[in-house]
Design a protein around this motif. Structure first.
Motif, PDB file in Angstrom:
ATOM      1  N   PHE A  23       0.836  -1.205   0.000  1.00  0.00           N
ATOM      2  CA  PHE A  23       0.000   0.000   0.000  1.00  0.00           C
ATOM      3  C   PHE A  23       0.872   1.255   0.000  1.00  0.00           C
ATOM      4  CE2 PHE A  23      -2.008   3.446   2.385  1.00  0.00           C
ATOM      5  CZ  PHE A  23      -3.115   3.691   1.582  1.00  0.00           C
ATOM      6  N   LYS A  24       1.856   1.304   0.883  1.00  0.00           N
ATOM      7  CA  LYS A  24       2.685   2.503   0.985  1.00  0.00           C
ATOM      8  C   LYS A  24       3.511   2.730  -0.281  1.00  0.00           C
ATOM      9  CE  LYS A  24       3.122   3.338   5.877  1.00  0.00           C
ATOM     10  NZ  LYS A  24       4.054   3.871   6.866  1.00  0.00           N
ATOM     11  N   ILE A  25       4.044   1.673  -0.840  1.00  0.00           N
ATOM     12  CA  ILE A  25       4.868   1.806  -2.041  1.00  0.00           C
ATOM     13  C   ILE A  25       4.023   2.238  -3.240  1.00  0.00           C
ATOM     14  CG2 ILE A  25       6.128   0.432  -3.775  1.00  0.00           C
ATOM     15  CD1 ILE A  25       7.473  -1.010  -1.424  1.00  0.00           C
ATOM     16  N   ASN A  26       2.806   1.761  -3.318  1.00  0.00           N
ATOM     17  CA  ASN A  26       1.981   2.008  -4.502  1.00  0.00           C
ATOM     18  C   ASN A  26       0.951   3.112  -4.319  1.00  0.00           C
ATOM     19  OD1 ASN A  26       2.870  -0.029  -6.611  1.00  0.00           O
ATOM     20  ND2 ASN A  26       2.738  -1.252  -4.760  1.00  0.00           N
ATOM     21  N   SER A  27       0.965   3.783  -3.179  1.00  0.00           N
ATOM     22  CA  SER A  27       0.060   4.900  -2.930  1.00  0.00           C
ATOM     23  C   SER A  27       0.775   6.201  -3.305  1.00  0.00           C
ATOM     24  CB  SER A  27      -0.332   4.926  -1.462  1.00  0.00           C
ATOM     25  OG  SER A  27      -1.067   6.096  -1.182  1.00  0.00           O
ATOM     26  N   PRO A  28       0.191   7.001  -4.186  1.00  0.00           N
ATOM     27  CA  PRO A  28       0.860   8.256  -4.605  1.00  0.00           C
ATOM     28  C   PRO A  28       1.192   9.166  -3.419  1.00  0.00           C
ATOM     29  CG  PRO A  28      -1.039   7.820  -5.991  1.00  0.00           C
ATOM     30  CD  PRO A  28      -1.054   6.796  -4.884  1.00  0.00           C
ATOM     31  N   LYS A  29       0.336   9.240  -2.431  1.00  0.00           N
ATOM     32  CA  LYS A  29       0.582  10.119  -1.279  1.00  0.00           C
ATOM     33  C   LYS A  29       1.752   9.633  -0.448  1.00  0.00           C
ATOM     34  CE  LYS A  29      -4.091  11.857  -0.698  1.00  0.00           C
ATOM     35  NZ  LYS A  29      -5.250  11.940   0.169  1.00  0.00           N
ATOM     36  N   SER A  30       1.964   8.318  -0.403  1.00  0.00           N
ATOM     37  CA  SER A  30       2.993   7.778   0.489  1.00  0.00           C
ATOM     38  C   SER A  30       4.397   8.079   0.008  1.00  0.00           C
ATOM     39  CB  SER A  30       2.800   6.281   0.675  1.00  0.00           C
ATOM     40  OG  SER A  30       3.126   5.612  -0.514  1.00  0.00           O
ATOM     41  N   LYS A  31       4.550   8.482  -1.233  1.00  0.00           N
ATOM     42  CA  LYS A  31       5.882   8.819  -1.734  1.00  0.00           C
ATOM     43  C   LYS A  31       6.494   9.956  -0.922  1.00  0.00           C
ATOM     44  CE  LYS A  31       5.721   6.171  -5.501  1.00  0.00           C
ATOM     45  NZ  LYS A  31       5.346   4.877  -5.099  1.00  0.00           N
ATOM     46  N   LEU A  32       5.639  10.778  -0.329  1.00  0.00           N
ATOM     47  CA  LEU A  32       6.121  11.899   0.474  1.00  0.00           C
ATOM     48  C   LEU A  32       6.324  11.522   1.929  1.00  0.00           C
ATOM     49  CD1 LEU A  32       3.732  14.622  -0.974  1.00  0.00           C
ATOM     50  CD2 LEU A  32       6.112  14.171  -1.625  1.00  0.00           C
ATOM     51  N   ASN A  33       5.641  10.470   2.360  1.00  0.00           N
ATOM     52  CA  ASN A  33       5.702  10.066   3.773  1.00  0.00           C
ATOM     53  C   ASN A  33       6.060   8.592   3.844  1.00  0.00           C
ATOM     54  OD1 ASN A  33       5.470   9.868   6.496  1.00  0.00           O
ATOM     55  ND2 ASN A  33       3.243   9.904   6.523  1.00  0.00           N
TER      56      ASN A  33
END
Length: 130
Positions: free
Chosen positions: A118-128
């Motif tokens: 989820f974190k790797i493939n979530s656009p928002k997670s690229k920042l966090n």
């Protein structure tokens, strides 16, 4: 069949798991060709990681999210790769062990893999990334 009870059991599980990973057509090349894993360094870290996860021992040092974010830049880690990883992990646990800890480690592996995916493939997670 016995349950996972000791570090020796963790070592057996991890060694068998990564042996199968290296032979897998889907994720093997990510480990052997993209990440160029130094197994003599990686395996002891994984022993510590899974011993920490299963037995609550604070011996693992590292940040697997950062490592996998960097790897994702070289080879996209998508649903197929995570599902393959989980399938192999579950198969190895079931081949070697049975019991409460065996079930717990599979559940924890699923949670970790799903969160990482989820974190790797979530656009928002690229920042966090932490």
């Amino acid at each position: 069949m016995k349950d996972i009870e000791t570090r020796a059991d963790i070592i057996l599980l991890v060694d068998h798991f990564y042996s199968k990973v290296q032979d897998n057509q889907t994720i093997g090349p990510i480990f052997t060709q993209v990440a160029n894993v130094d197994w003599s360094h990686h395996l002891p870290k994984m022993y510590d990681f899974w011993e920490s996860v299963l037995f609550g021992k604070a011996i693992y040092k590292g940040n697997p999210m950062l490592t996998h974010f960097a790897l994702n830049e070289k080879a996209p880690l998508k649903t197929e790769e995570f599902n393959t990883w989980k399938t192999i992990f579950y198969e190895v646990v079931d081949e070697l062990f049975a019991g409460e800890n065996a079930e717990t480690i599979k559940q924890k592996a699923q949670s970790i893999a799903d969160l990482m995916h989820f974190k790797i493939n979530s656009p928002k997670s690229k920042l966090n990334i932490i």
